[in-house]
Design a protein around this motif. Sequence first.
Motif, PDB file in Angstrom:
ATOM      1  N   ALA A  76     -25.699  11.771   4.184  1.00  0.00           N
ATOM      2  CA  ALA A  76     -26.825  12.616   3.767  1.00  0.00           C
ATOM      3  C   ALA A  76     -27.016  12.419   2.265  1.00  0.00           C
ATOM      4  CB  ALA A  76     -26.565  14.085   4.079  1.00  0.00           C
ATOM      5  N   GLU A  77     -28.255  12.536   1.807  1.00  0.00           N
ATOM      6  CA  GLU A  77     -28.555  12.318   0.391  1.00  0.00           C
ATOM      7  C   GLU A  77     -29.408  13.462  -0.152  1.00  0.00           C
ATOM      8  OE1 GLU A  77     -28.908   7.593  -0.247  1.00  0.00           O
ATOM      9  OE2 GLU A  77     -30.296   8.390   1.258  1.00  0.00           O
ATOM     10  N   THR A  78     -29.270  13.694  -1.462  1.00  0.00           N
ATOM     11  CA  THR A  78     -30.069  14.734  -2.110  1.00  0.00           C
ATOM     12  C   THR A  78     -30.189  14.459  -3.599  1.00  0.00           C
ATOM     13  OG1 THR A  78     -30.368  17.138  -2.340  1.00  0.00           O
ATOM     14  CG2 THR A  78     -28.157  16.296  -2.677  1.00  0.00           C
ATOM     15  N   ASP A  79     -31.227  15.005  -4.204  1.00  0.00           N
ATOM     16  CA  ASP A  79     -31.360  15.035  -5.662  1.00  0.00           C
ATOM     17  C   ASP A  79     -31.072  16.467  -6.093  1.00  0.00           C
ATOM     18  OD1 ASP A  79     -32.138  12.378  -5.755  1.00  0.00           O
ATOM     19  OD2 ASP A  79     -34.270  12.837  -5.703  1.00  0.00           O
ATOM     20  N   PHE A  80     -30.096  16.620  -6.989  1.00  0.00           N
ATOM     21  CA  PHE A  80     -29.756  17.975  -7.434  1.00  0.00           C
ATOM     22  C   PHE A  80     -29.282  17.959  -8.878  1.00  0.00           C
ATOM     23  CE2 PHE A  80     -26.689  21.508  -7.946  1.00  0.00           C
ATOM     24  CZ  PHE A  80     -27.560  22.574  -7.731  1.00  0.00           C
ATOM     25  N   ALA A  81     -29.891  18.806  -9.686  1.00  0.00           N
ATOM     26  CA  ALA A  81     -29.494  19.021 -11.084  1.00  0.00           C
ATOM     27  C   ALA A  81     -29.470  17.729 -11.894  1.00  0.00           C
ATOM     28  CB  ALA A  81     -28.142  19.724 -11.143  1.00  0.00           C
ATOM     29  N   ASP A  90     -16.506  17.359  13.031  1.00  0.00           N
ATOM     30  CA  ASP A  90     -15.199  17.515  13.673  1.00  0.00           C
ATOM     31  C   ASP A  90     -14.548  18.841  13.276  1.00  0.00           C
ATOM     32  OD1 ASP A  90     -15.632  15.008  14.669  1.00  0.00           O
ATOM     33  OD2 ASP A  90     -14.231  13.977  13.334  1.00  0.00           O
ATOM     34  N   LEU A  91     -15.005  19.409  12.167  1.00  0.00           N
ATOM     35  CA  LEU A  91     -14.480  20.688  11.683  1.00  0.00           C
ATOM     36  C   LEU A  91     -15.595  21.736  11.734  1.00  0.00           C
ATOM     37  CD1 LEU A  91     -12.568  19.230   8.610  1.00  0.00           C
ATOM     38  CD2 LEU A  91     -11.498  20.231  10.643  1.00  0.00           C
ATOM     39  N   PRO A  92     -15.279  22.957  12.126  1.00  0.00           N
ATOM     40  CA  PRO A  92     -16.324  23.979  12.368  1.00  0.00           C
ATOM     41  C   PRO A  92     -16.797  24.698  11.105  1.00  0.00           C
ATOM     42  CG  PRO A  92     -14.186  24.897  12.874  1.00  0.00           C
ATOM     43  CD  PRO A  92     -13.933  23.466  12.466  1.00  0.00           C
ATOM     44  N   TYR A  93     -17.158  23.919  10.083  1.00  0.00           N
ATOM     45  CA  TYR A  93     -17.615  24.532   8.828  1.00  0.00           C
ATOM     46  C   TYR A  93     -18.853  23.799   8.323  1.00  0.00           C
ATOM     47  CZ  TYR A  93     -12.850  26.280   9.050  1.00  0.00           C
ATOM     48  OH  TYR A  93     -11.686  26.853   9.475  1.00  0.00           O
ATOM     49  N   GLN A  94     -19.776  24.561   7.744  1.00  0.00           N
ATOM     50  CA  GLN A  94     -20.959  23.981   7.114  1.00  0.00           C
ATOM     51  C   GLN A  94     -20.882  24.288   5.624  1.00  0.00           C
ATOM     52  OE1 GLN A  94     -24.412  25.422   9.240  1.00  0.00           O
ATOM     53  NE2 GLN A  94     -23.845  24.378  11.123  1.00  0.00           N
ATOM     54  N   ASP A  95     -19.998  23.571   4.949  1.00  0.00           N
ATOM     55  CA  ASP A  95     -19.692  23.882   3.554  1.00  0.00           C
ATOM     56  C   ASP A  95     -19.281  22.595   2.851  1.00  0.00           C
ATOM     57  OD1 ASP A  95     -19.134  25.327   1.207  1.00  0.00           O
ATOM     58  OD2 ASP A  95     -18.219  26.978   2.324  1.00  0.00           O
ATOM     59  N   GLY A  96     -18.918  22.730   1.579  1.00  0.00           N
ATOM     60  CA  GLY A  96     -18.507  21.568   0.818  1.00  0.00           C
ATOM     61  C   GLY A  96     -18.060  21.965  -0.572  1.00  0.00           C
ATOM     62  N   PRO A  97     -17.567  21.006  -1.358  1.00  0.00           N
ATOM     63  CA  PRO A  97     -17.098  21.310  -2.706  1.00  0.00           C
ATOM     64  C   PRO A  97     -18.252  21.619  -3.654  1.00  0.00           C
ATOM     65  CG  PRO A  97     -17.139  18.941  -2.363  1.00  0.00           C
ATOM     66  CD  PRO A  97     -17.463  19.569  -1.040  1.00  0.00           C
ATOM     67  N   LYS A 102     -21.237  23.224  -5.494  1.00  0.00           N
ATOM     68  CA  LYS A 102     -22.338  24.010  -4.937  1.00  0.00           C
ATOM     69  C   LYS A 102     -22.870  23.405  -3.643  1.00  0.00           C
ATOM     70  CE  LYS A 102     -23.896  25.490  -9.547  1.00  0.00           C
ATOM     71  NZ  LYS A 102     -25.004  25.451 -10.538  1.00  0.00           N
ATOM     72  N   PHE A 103     -22.271  22.299  -3.215  1.00  0.00           N
ATOM     73  CA  PHE A 103     -22.802  21.579  -2.060  1.00  0.00           C
ATOM     74  C   PHE A 103     -22.468  22.274  -0.748  1.00  0.00           C
ATOM     75  CE2 PHE A 103     -22.053  18.251  -5.318  1.00  0.00           C
ATOM     76  CZ  PHE A 103     -23.382  17.947  -5.557  1.00  0.00           C
ATOM     77  N   GLY A 104     -23.442  22.272   0.160  1.00  0.00           N
ATOM     78  CA  GLY A 104     -23.292  22.882   1.478  1.00  0.00           C
ATOM     79  C   GLY A 104     -24.619  22.771   2.198  1.00  0.00           C
ATOM     80  N   GLY A 105     -24.730  23.462   3.310  1.00  0.00           N
ATOM     81  CA  GLY A 105     -25.999  23.477   4.030  1.00  0.00           C
ATOM     82  C   GLY A 105     -26.214  22.319   4.979  1.00  0.00           C
ATOM     83  N   LEU A 106     -25.190  21.492   5.155  1.00  0.00           N
ATOM     84  CA  LEU A 106     -25.256  20.411   6.143  1.00  0.00           C
ATOM     85  C   LEU A 106     -24.618  20.895   7.443  1.00  0.00           C
ATOM     86  CD1 LEU A 106     -24.322  17.401   3.825  1.00  0.00           C
ATOM     87  CD2 LEU A 106     -26.473  17.648   5.111  1.00  0.00           C
ATOM     88  N   PRO A 107     -24.941  20.252   8.563  1.00  0.00           N
ATOM     89  CA  PRO A 107     -24.361  20.692   9.845  1.00  0.00           C
ATOM     90  C   PRO A 107     -22.917  20.239  10.040  1.00  0.00           C
ATOM     91  CG  PRO A 107     -25.834  18.839  10.196  1.00  0.00           C
ATOM     92  CD  PRO A 107     -25.958  19.199   8.745  1.00  0.00           C
ATOM     93  N   ILE A 127     -30.649  23.131  -2.273  1.00  0.00           N
ATOM     94  CA  ILE A 127     -30.247  21.736  -2.099  1.00  0.00           C
ATOM     95  C   ILE A 127     -30.885  21.224  -0.815  1.00  0.00           C
ATOM     96  CG2 ILE A 127     -28.310  20.154  -1.792  1.00  0.00           C
ATOM     97  CD1 ILE A 127     -26.578  22.028  -3.388  1.00  0.00           C
ATOM     98  N   ASN A 128     -31.814  20.309  -0.964  1.00  0.00           N
ATOM     99  CA  ASN A 128     -32.549  19.767   0.178  1.00  0.00           C
ATOM    100  C   ASN A 128     -31.996  18.391   0.540  1.00  0.00           C
ATOM    101  OD1 ASN A 128     -34.452  21.994   0.251  1.00  0.00           O
ATOM    102  ND2 ASN A 128     -35.356  21.130  -1.601  1.00  0.00           N
TER     103      ASN A 128
END
Length: 282
Positions: free
Chosen positions: A143-148, A159-166, A168-173, A124-125
Amino acid sequence: MKKLGIIALAIFIQNVAAQTNRFVYQVTMKPDAENKTDIKTENAYLDISSEKSLFYSENRIKRDSIMQKAFQGGGGRGSFNRDQMESLRTNINYSVEKDKTNQKTYFKDRIGRDIYSYEEDRPINWKISSETRKIGEYKVQKAETDFAGRKWTAWFTTDLPYQDGPYKFGGLPGLIVKVEDDKGDYSFDLMKNYKIAELPTLNQFGNTLKVKRTDYLKQQQKFKADPMSFMTQGGGISAPMRIGGGGRGPGGGNQDPADMRKRMEERVKEEAKKNSNPIELQ
């Protein structure tokens, strides 16, 4: 005393680090391509530990708990309340696990009587924008992306110390607070978060088959064309299962195989129609 204080502090920090954080997302879906007014909404959990994260339906874990208690009590699938199970139906039949150690994402979904698991092979770019706003209590950035096959817009927070998401999304700071596609067919909105003791273990009834993503898609199409083959022969992969022998097909007991096949095919076709607008188009 000073040494004891340092040890106590170290243990406290270790316990805090070992805790799992649960983020509850409201998932809004329009799964029927021919009826966009049919909007489905349910909650899903993103549980994050120090080693990995797990995304799955709230109703899924509730159904699993009911079925597990029924089996532990000596009963079968017919021993639990059908109305209760019906109220916990979910459009999120899959789960997504992200391994922080090797930076891999694994997707699991049921086809027929088995669980199919594959490693996501598409990165995911993201294109991060300078645009910011507030969502609830969080300052978020776009942030924006093209995926699937869909164009997605995400809003993440540092504000939260995680680089994740719902999903398959993730990889953002930062943690994704909101993500939606440009057609408004799917959206994930963070509602609340709290700590839990540990990552849950999702019940995996049937075999778990590790396949490539392309093979999973092929099995999906085969299931739609001939669902009963997955119940009697596992789609040509799993060991055979006796018809009426406690599988996931409609009903149970010694039913006429031809009648079972007909009803199964009708149900799968109806489900396919209701889910003709999947989250992944490619």
